[in-house]
Enzyme design. Structure first.
Site, PDB file in Angstrom:
ATOM      1  N   LYS A 191     -32.655  41.336 -30.786  1.00  0.00           N
ATOM      2  CA  LYS A 191     -32.510  41.142 -32.230  1.00  0.00           C
ATOM      3  C   LYS A 191     -31.807  42.356 -32.829  1.00  0.00           C
ATOM      4  O   LYS A 191     -32.226  43.489 -32.626  1.00  0.00           O
ATOM      5  CB  LYS A 191     -33.884  40.952 -32.884  1.00  0.00           C
ATOM      6  CG  LYS A 191     -33.810  40.587 -34.370  1.00  0.00           C
ATOM      7  CD  LYS A 191     -35.190  40.622 -35.017  1.00  0.00           C
ATOM      8  CE  LYS A 191     -36.077  39.526 -34.531  1.00  0.00           C
ATOM      9  NZ  LYS A 191     -37.358  39.490 -35.306  1.00  0.00           N
TER      10      LYS A 191
ATOM     11  N   ASP B  47     -46.959  35.689 -41.690  1.00  0.00           N
ATOM     12  CA  ASP B  47     -45.793  34.802 -41.674  1.00  0.00           C
ATOM     13  C   ASP B  47     -45.944  33.753 -40.568  1.00  0.00           C
ATOM     14  O   ASP B  47     -45.007  33.492 -39.828  1.00  0.00           O
ATOM     15  CB  ASP B  47     -44.518  35.613 -41.466  1.00  0.00           C
ATOM     16  CG  ASP B  47     -43.266  34.848 -41.916  1.00  0.00           C
ATOM     17  OD1 ASP B  47     -43.409  33.899 -42.717  1.00  0.00           O
ATOM     18  OD2 ASP B  47     -42.161  35.198 -41.465  1.00  0.00           O
TER      19      ASP B  47
END
Length: 432
Positions: free
Chosen positions: A114, A214
Site C-alpha cells: 500500500k 471501520d
C-alpha cells in the site's frame, strides 16, 4: 508530525528509516497516531506505570517489522505498474508485489503493498496508526503487517506498508460482484465467525483495548482458503482507560456502517464495532450493500428495508440472497438475523460483546452441522431402503426366472419322453 525523528530533520534525503522510534513523549505519539485532542479518557501517556498503551507495546514489538527501501518496493511492483494494482482507497493505492525472503534465499513471497497518496489529508496519521496497531496485534483473523517503508528522497516523503497477500480479495467482492461464484451458506457462517473472533481479540484479549472503528465487508479480506482477516487499521483507536466509559473523538468511518450513537455524540466504544458487525451480518444474509442508491427509495438503506421482514415472520425468507437458491438453513438464517438485531440495538449497552457474538455463532454453526448430519442420515436410510427393495426385486426376479427354466426343462423332458414312446409304437406296428 514531529514525533519520529525522520520528520524532525528533512534536510537529510535518500535515507531509509530502520524503525519508527520515539524521540519525544508518548503523549505526542498518542495524539499523532489518532487520539483526538478532545479525548476524555486517560491518555496513553498516563503517569501510571501499570498502564501500557499502544506506543509502549509497539516499542517492544517494532523489531518484528521489516524495514524496506523505496527502491526494493518499486522493484517489487514493477515500478508500481497499473497491471499490478489491486485496490485503491482514501489512504492510497494497493499493488500486488513479490519480495525476497529476509535470508535472501527461497522463492519470492507474494505481498500486498500500500502506497500513501501524497495529497491524502489523513494519510500520514493513518500510516502511523497502521504501523503501530499492526505492529502490536497478532491473531489468525487479522491481516499480518510484514513491514513498511519510510524514506525521504528528492521526490519527497515516501510512506508504504507491506502486508501478507490475500488472493481472494474481500468479502465485499464475493457478496456483491458477479465475477465471483456465490458463497455457500456454511462458508458465509465461517467468515462471519472468523471476523467476529478478530474483533473479540481486539476488544478483550489484548493488554489494551483496541476499537477497530471501520468494520465493513470491504475490510474483511479472504485468503486462499476463504479464511477472513481484518485489514486497514488506519482508523483504529485505543479504547477507554480504566474508569472511563468511552473515547471522545472526531467521527470517522464509513457511512452506512457507523453506529448512530457514535455519529450523534462522538463517543466511541467497542459497542460501536458491534453495531457495524450487525450491518455486515445482514449484508451476508441478503447479498445487498448497506446503501444502494440504484434501488427503489424504500430499499436503498438496508437496515430500513429489512425492518419489514422480522426474523420470526413468514415473509422473512424474502430478504435472503437469491444466490442461495434455497440451499441454506432457514432456521439458521433466522438465528443469524436475531443475532444481527441484537448487535443493532439502539442503546450501546444493550448490544452483546463480540465474545458473546462469537459464542452464539459457534452454536449456530454447530446446530447447522447437526441438522445437516441428521438430513444426511435420513437420506442414507432412505437410500438403504431403496437399495434393499431393488435387491429384493432382483432376488424375486431371479427366483421366478429359475422356476420358469425348471418348468421349461420339465416340459422338455415330457415332450422328449412322449416322442420316444410314439417312435416305439410306430416301430411295433411295422414289425412283420
Amino acid at each position: 508530525m514531529n514525533c519520529f525523528y525522520y520528520f524532525k530533520d528533512k534536510s537529510k534525503s535518500n535515507r531509509q528509516i530502520s524503525a519508527p522510534e520515539l524521540k519525544e513523549g508518548h503523549k505526542k505519539l498518542s495524539q499523532f497516531s489518532g487520539a483526538e485532542p478532545e479525548r476524555v479518557t486517560k491518555s496513553s501517556c498516563s503517569s501510571s506505570t501499570s498502564y501500557r498503551g499502544i506506543p509502549e507495546l509497539y516499542e517492544e514489538k517494532a523489531r518484528n517489522l521489516r524495514a524496506f527501501s523505496f527502491t526494493e518496493l518499486k522493484h517489487a511492483t514493477n515500478d508500481f505498474s497499473r497491471l499490478l494494482k489491486i485496490g485503491e482507497g482514501g489512504f492510497g493505492s494497493v499493488y500486488k508485489g513479490s519480495i525476497k525472503h529476509v535470508e535472501g534465499n527461497g522463492d519470492p513471497v507474494l505481498v500486498a503493498i500500500k502506497r500513501l497518496n501524497k495529497d491524502a489529508s489523513q494519510g500520514h496519521k493513518q500510516w502511523l496508526a497502521e504501523v503501530q496497531f499492526l505492529g502490536v496485534v497478532e491473531h489468525p483473523n487479522l491481516v499480518k503487517l510484514i513491514g513498511y517503508c519510510a524514506s525521504d528522497d528528492e521526490r519527497g516523503i515516501q510512506r508504504l506498508l507491506v502486508y501478507e497477500y490475500m488472493p481472494n480479495k474481500s468479502l465485499e467482492s464475493h457478496l456483491f460482484e458477479k465475477a465471483y461464484d456465490p458463497l455457500p451458506w456454511k462458508t458465509r457462517l465461517e467468515i462471519a465467525l472468523g471476523a467476529a473472533q478478530g474483533l473479540a481479540y481486539l476488544h478483550e484479549e489484548l493488554e489494551v483495548q483496541v476499537i477497530y472503528r471501520d468494520f465493513k465487508s470491504s475490510n474483511v479480506l479472504l485468503d486462499a482458503n476463504l479464511k477472513p482477516k481484518l485489514s486497514d487499521f488506519g482508523l483504529a483507536r485505543e479504547g477507554p482507560a480504566a474508569g472511563d466509559t468511552h473515547v471522545s473523538t472526531a467521527v470517522m468511518g464509513t457511512y452506512g456502517y457507523a453506529a448512530p450513537d457514535y455519529v450523534e455524540t462522538g463517543h466511541l466504544t467497542a459497542k460501536s464495532d458491534v453495531w457495524s458487525y450487525g450491518v455486515v451480518l445482514y449484508e451476508i444474509l441478503t447479498g445487498r450493500r448497506s446503501l444502494e442508491r440504484n434501488r427503489p427509495k424504500m430499499e436503498q438503506k438496508l437496515l430500513e428495508w429489512i425492518k419489514q421482514y422480522p426474523p420470526d415472520s413468514k415473509r422473512f425468507e424474502s430478504i435472503m440472497d437469491s444466490a442461495f437458491v434455497g440451499q441454506y438453513s432457514i432456521s439458521g438464517a433466522r438465528k443469524v438475523a436475531k443475532l444481527a438485531d441484537s448487535c443493532l440495538r439502539k442503546s450501546a449497552k444493550d448490544r452483546p460483546t463480540m465474545r458473546q457474538v462469537v459464542e452464539r455463532l459457534k452454536q449456530i454453526i454447530q446446530d447447522y452441522d447437526e441438522e445437516n448430519t441428521a438430513e444426511k442420515n435420513v437420506d442414507a436410510a432412505e437410500n438403504d431402503v431403496v437399495e434393499h427393495e431393488e435387491k429384493m426385486n432382483e432376488s424375486d426376479s431371479s427366483v421366478l426366472w429359475k422356476k420358469r427354466m425348471e418348468h421349461l426343462e420339465k416340459l422338455g423332458e415330457h415332450v422328449e419322453s412322449a416322442s420316444r414312446r410314439r417312435f416305439m409304437i410306430l416301430q411295433r406296428i411295422n414289425v412283420p
